[in-house]
Scaffold this motif. Structure first.
Motif, mmCIF file in Angstrom:
data_model
loop_
_atom_site.group_PDB
_atom_site.id
_atom_site.type_symbol
_atom_site.label_atom_id
_atom_site.label_comp_id
_atom_site.label_asym_id
_atom_site.label_seq_id
_atom_site.Cartn_x
_atom_site.Cartn_y
_atom_site.Cartn_z
ATOM 1 N N GLU A 1 -35.997 31.437 67.596
ATOM 2 C CA GLU A 1 -35.511 29.964 67.092
ATOM 3 C C GLU A 1 -34.359 29.967 66.178
ATOM 4 O OE1 GLU A 1 -38.534 31.234 67.214
ATOM 5 O OE2 GLU A 1 -39.282 30.356 68.780
ATOM 6 N N GLN A 2 -34.066 31.037 65.592
ATOM 7 C CA GLN A 2 -32.981 31.231 64.637
ATOM 8 C C GLN A 2 -31.731 31.579 65.182
ATOM 9 O OE1 GLN A 2 -35.075 32.949 61.341
ATOM 10 N NE2 GLN A 2 -35.116 31.119 60.148
ATOM 11 N N LEU A 3 -31.821 32.171 66.305
ATOM 12 C CA LEU A 3 -30.681 32.969 66.929
ATOM 13 C C LEU A 3 -29.403 32.002 66.968
ATOM 14 C CD1 LEU A 3 -29.315 35.402 68.223
ATOM 15 C CD2 LEU A 3 -30.262 34.804 70.217
ATOM 16 N N GLU A 4 -29.563 30.903 67.325
ATOM 17 C CA GLU A 4 -28.325 30.007 67.350
ATOM 18 C C GLU A 4 -27.672 29.768 66.187
ATOM 19 O OE1 GLU A 4 -26.843 25.769 69.511
ATOM 20 O OE2 GLU A 4 -29.007 26.205 69.825
ATOM 21 N N ALA A 5 -28.466 29.297 65.370
ATOM 22 C CA ALA A 5 -27.931 28.874 63.772
ATOM 23 C C ALA A 5 -27.415 30.342 63.271
ATOM 24 C CB ALA A 5 -28.935 28.384 63.105
ATOM 25 N N GLU A 6 -27.863 31.283 63.422
ATOM 26 C CA GLU A 6 -27.471 32.608 62.908
ATOM 27 C C GLU A 6 -26.128 33.070 63.451
ATOM 28 O OE1 GLU A 6 -28.677 34.882 60.369
ATOM 29 O OE2 GLU A 6 -30.621 33.828 60.082
ATOM 30 N N LEU A 7 -26.235 32.864 64.640
ATOM 31 C CA LEU A 7 -24.744 33.181 65.305
ATOM 32 C C LEU A 7 -23.396 32.420 65.043
ATOM 33 C CD1 LEU A 7 -23.988 35.307 67.861
ATOM 34 C CD2 LEU A 7 -24.197 33.787 69.287
ATOM 35 N N GLU A 8 -23.934 31.087 64.676
ATOM 36 C CA GLU A 8 -22.903 30.295 64.135
ATOM 37 C C GLU A 8 -22.515 30.629 62.870
ATOM 38 O OE1 GLU A 8 -20.390 27.275 63.941
ATOM 39 O OE2 GLU A 8 -21.194 27.608 65.778
ATOM 40 N N ALA A 9 -23.595 30.993 62.008
ATOM 41 C CA ALA A 9 -23.431 31.338 60.677
ATOM 42 C C ALA A 9 -22.418 32.532 60.501
ATOM 43 C CB ALA A 9 -24.633 31.641 59.946
ATOM 44 N N VAL A 10 -22.457 33.512 61.298
ATOM 45 C CA VAL A 10 -21.766 34.826 61.215
ATOM 46 C C VAL A 10 -20.353 34.667 61.957
ATOM 47 C CG1 VAL A 10 -23.709 36.304 60.491
ATOM 48 C CG2 VAL A 10 -22.980 35.761 63.099
ATOM 49 N N ARG A 11 -19.979 33.459 62.409
ATOM 50 C CA ARG A 11 -18.923 33.319 63.443
ATOM 51 C C ARG A 11 -17.674 34.113 62.779
ATOM 52 N NH1 ARG A 11 -16.485 28.910 67.691
ATOM 53 N NH2 ARG A 11 -18.395 29.369 68.789
ATOM 54 N N GLU A 12 -17.230 33.434 61.475
ATOM 55 C CA GLU A 12 -16.036 33.842 60.948
ATOM 56 C C GLU A 12 -15.984 35.408 60.536
ATOM 57 O OE1 GLU A 12 -13.605 32.362 60.101
ATOM 58 O OE2 GLU A 12 -14.191 30.420 61.242
ATOM 59 N N LYS A 13 -17.416 35.812 60.229
ATOM 60 C CA LYS A 13 -17.516 37.555 59.957
ATOM 61 C C LYS A 13 -17.263 38.204 61.316
ATOM 62 C CE LYS A 13 -21.225 40.616 58.759
ATOM 63 N NZ LYS A 13 -22.603 40.642 58.742
ATOM 64 N N ASP A 14 -17.951 37.844 62.541
ATOM 65 C CA ASP A 14 -17.625 38.343 63.698
ATOM 66 C C ASP A 14 -16.335 38.308 64.132
ATOM 67 O OD1 ASP A 14 -20.374 38.591 63.532
ATOM 68 O OD2 ASP A 14 -20.645 37.386 65.658
ATOM 69 N N MET A 15 -15.440 37.311 63.813
ATOM 70 C CA MET A 15 -13.969 37.298 64.291
ATOM 71 C C MET A 15 -13.309 38.205 63.386
ATOM 72 S SD MET A 15 -13.820 33.119 64.827
ATOM 73 C CE MET A 15 -11.885 32.959 64.784
ATOM 74 N N LYS A 16 -13.623 38.082 62.332
ATOM 75 C CA LYS A 16 -12.902 39.336 61.098
ATOM 76 C C LYS A 16 -13.268 40.645 61.406
ATOM 77 C CE LYS A 16 -12.610 40.614 56.267
ATOM 78 N NZ LYS A 16 -13.388 40.259 54.800
#
Length: 358
Positions: A230-245
């Motif tokens: 249930e939280q996967l979508e929100a978690e992925l959105e939350a780490v987007r900047e970190k993932d891009m870095k």
């Protein structure tokens, strides 16, 4: 599994061996080719090496192709499985001489549980090994899971590739959402299936471990998802900047783990070697029961020189548990079987790539 034929596989130029339904022993010194026979059997059931070897690594030196032919009887019906390994192309697979395009079409004909000394370290080693155990077992018994996992891994690779490209091509950022949607979809399915599977497996592991430990220990197995469905979508959105870095996907089921507890102790970190090995044995033995429960079939058990790594108590439990299962065991000597008065149905001596029925 009735028989296996090998051509140009590892150290075997030509080999034909027939197995009995009971216990088959392959004995001989180390580095003679015993494990290679088990590896070929595993490839026949799963299309992959238990060691993670590439196809070209299993082909005999200076040869371009290798062939494995396995005869299997299942539900009073005979199946011929042909695996054609090629050095520079993808493998060919045929069932009853009819080529199949997807590996999933093979799964379920020959169910295999492989137990090697390395598996005794599954508890104390890193999460990737525990995820591999989970995936190998689920893929054999659930074709939908296999499809979801394959798609998830492809999308994960594409997303990571895009994250690296964004460093130089920021204008591609809008395409990230396309990969995110698919990653969430398949990721949620994987998490839910793993959760159900581990809950079923945990009960079996608990009962087996209690028997092996003489009712002294209670092993609790728990699924540790990196994030829940249930939280996967929100978690992925939350780490987007970190993932891009950092140019990699930091959230998802590719980071899941399994927790093993005795009392309040996490035995991955704080268990004794004996506790870790007993837990690993319980986990592997539970695989057999799980296959029986879910697909009402008995798997073939491959034991690769495991007995020498276990004390007499664990040896006795293992040997007593496999009397009704077709088993192929590799070992350097027959002493343990004779000492334990263990029933042996067929014995082969393996020496320099030659196998002789004793």
């Amino acid at each position: 599994m009735k028989s296996i034929e090998l051509k140009n596989f590892r150290n075997y130029e030509n080999l034909s061996i027939e197995f009995t339904e009971g216990t088959n022993i392959l004995f001989g010194d180390n580095a003679q080719g015993k494990t290679n026979i088990l590896e070929a059997a595993y490839v026949s059931g799963t299309t992959k090496s238990h060691k993670g070897s590439k196809d070209k690594e299993m082909i005999q030196f200076e040869k371009d192709e290798s062939h494995i032919r396995t005869l299997v009887e299942k539900n009073e019906q005979d199946f011929q499985i042909d695996i054609h390994l090629k050095k520079n192309r993808s493998k060919g697979i045929a069932v009853n001489r009819i080529p199949i395009k997807k590996a999933s079409s093979l799964f379920g004909i020959l169910n295999i549980v492989f137990f090697s000394p390395e598996d005794l370290n599954i508890i104390k080693n890193g999460p990737s090994q525990r995820r591999r155990f989970l995936d190998l077992e689920l893929c054999q018994i659930d074709k939908i899971y296999l499809s979801d996992l394959t798609n998830y891994n492809k999308i994960l690779n594409q997303r990571n590739k895009l994250l690296k490209e964004l460093v130089f091509h920021r204008e591609l950022i809008d395409t990230l959402s396309v990969w995110d949607m698919q990653l969430i979809d398949y990721g949620q399915r994987i998490i839910r299936r793993r959760d159900t599977f581990i809950k079923e497996l945990a009960e079996i592991v608990y009962n087996i471990h209690k028997k092996i430990s003489g009712n002294r220990e209670e092993l609790i197995l728990t699924y540790e998802p990196d994030t829940n469905a249930e939280q996967l979508e929100a978690e992925l959105e939350a780490v987007r900047e970190k993932d891009m870095k950092y140019c990699q996907t930091s959230v998802g089921p590719h980071r899941d783990d399994l927790l093993f507890q005795i009392g309040d102790a996490d035995i991955r970190k704080f268990g004794s070697q004996g506790q870790q090995r007993t837990s690993a044995l319980s986990l592997k033995m539970s695989e057999i029961q799980m296959v029986k429960n879910l697909i009402h079939d008995t798997p073939v058990l491959l034991l690769d020189d495991v007995l020498s790594e276990l004390d007499s108590n664990r040896q006795n439990y293992l040997l007593a548990s496999i009397h009704d299962i077709q088993t192929i065991i590799t070992c350097t000597g027959l002493d343990e079987f004779v000492k334990n008065r263990f029933r042996i149905d067929r014995v082969f001596e393996v020496r320099n790539g030659q196998v002789k029925l004793k």
